[in-house]
Scaffold this active site. Structure first.
Site, short mmCIF file in Angstrom:
data_model
loop_
_atom_site.label_atom_id
_atom_site.label_comp_id
_atom_site.label_asym_id
_atom_site.label_seq_id
_atom_site.Cartn_x
_atom_site.Cartn_y
_atom_site.Cartn_z
N GLY A 218 1.63 4.69 -4.44
CA GLY A 218 1.20 5.62 -5.48
C GLY A 218 0.57 4.93 -6.68
N CYS B 144 9.17 1.30 3.69
CA CYS B 144 9.00 0.96 5.11
C CYS B 144 9.50 2.12 5.97
CB CYS B 144 9.78 -0.31 5.42
SG CYS B 144 9.66 -0.85 7.15
N MET C 181 0.84 -1.20 0.00
CA MET C 181 0.00 0.00 0.00
C MET C 181 0.88 1.25 0.00
SD MET C 181 -2.83 -1.23 2.75
CE MET C 181 -4.01 0.09 2.44
N ASP D 281 -8.14 -0.33 -11.30
CA ASP D 281 -7.56 -0.10 -9.99
C ASP D 281 -8.08 -1.16 -9.01
OD1 ASP D 281 -5.86 1.19 -8.27
OD2 ASP D 281 -7.23 2.85 -7.80
N GLU D 282 -7.39 -1.35 -7.90
CA GLU D 282 -7.77 -2.36 -6.89
C GLU D 282 -7.90 -3.75 -7.54
OE1 GLU D 282 -7.52 -1.37 -3.97
OE2 GLU D 282 -7.82 0.79 -4.11
ZN LIG Z 1 11.60 -2.05 7.59
#
Ligand SMILES: [Zn+2]
Length: 196
Positions: free
Chosen positions: A14, A145, A11, A87-88
């Site tokens: 973009g 992350c 997620m 999309d999705e």
């Molecule tokens: Zn990480």
């Protein structure tokens, strides 16, 4: 020849921004596009693709039982069509991915699908699995992350902020939140690294 494309990521990479920009590039050249998004996704409102940086567009919705080949083929009566965007795409069924492949192969219209690769348990979504199996072109869009590494996994947190390690693949409503993480932090969060 037209091709079937799958742009996948965790997620917040973009995806919707990328989709809307790409669709804009087509329409800017006077070409006709058709946009789809999942009926299940009502984070914004039904039938709208919205990106986190403010771009948005109306879209047709696909339901679990929609026949996408039939829908797109019917649209061709009275309309030109140069490209289809979905999309999705993780919410597509295996059958719907095959219907989109048929659009590419029989109608010679390119189909660009954008979706999340795997769920909060690190398992492929059905639509993503089928796309990874049969798409012509695979492109990874990169999310990040909190540690700065590429995020490939998704952690689901309950209302108290605890990482969830079991349950339904898709929860509509509720207080759960999601965060993209690298594999290491995903395993640390859900506590499922095998002990040494
Ligand atoms: Zn990480």
């Amino acid at each position: 020849m037209a091709q079937l494309y799958f742009y996948y990521s965790a997620m917040n990479a973009g995806k919707s921004t990328s989709l809307l920009q790409s669709a804009h590039n087509y329409t800017e050249q006077g070409m006709q596009v058709l946009l789809f998004t999942a009926a299940v996704d009502e984070r914004v409102e039904k039938g709208v693709i919205a990106s986190r940086i403010g771009l948005r567009s109306d879209a047709s919705v696909f339901e679990p039982d929609s026949d996408l080949f039939a829908q797109i083929n019917a649209h061709l009566i009275g309309h030109k069509l140069h490209c289809v965007f979905v999309d999705e795409a993780q919410f597509l069924s295996r059958e719907q991915v095959d219907q989109l492949a048929k659009v590419v192969d029989r109608l010679n219209i390119p189909v660009l699908c954008y979706g999340i690769r795997s769920d909060f348990q690190g398992e492929l979504f059905p639509g993503s699995q089928r796309l990874l199996n049969i798409a012509d072109k695979l492109t990874e869009l990169k999310a990040v992350c909190h540690c700065g590494r590429k995020a490939t996994m998704i952690v689901r947190r309950d209302g108290d902020g605890n990482a969830v390690s079991a349950g339904e693949q898709v929860v509509i409503g509720g207080n759960d939140s999601y965060e993209s993480m690298c594999r290491n932090h995903f395993f640390l969060a859900v506590g499922t690294y095998p002990s040494a």
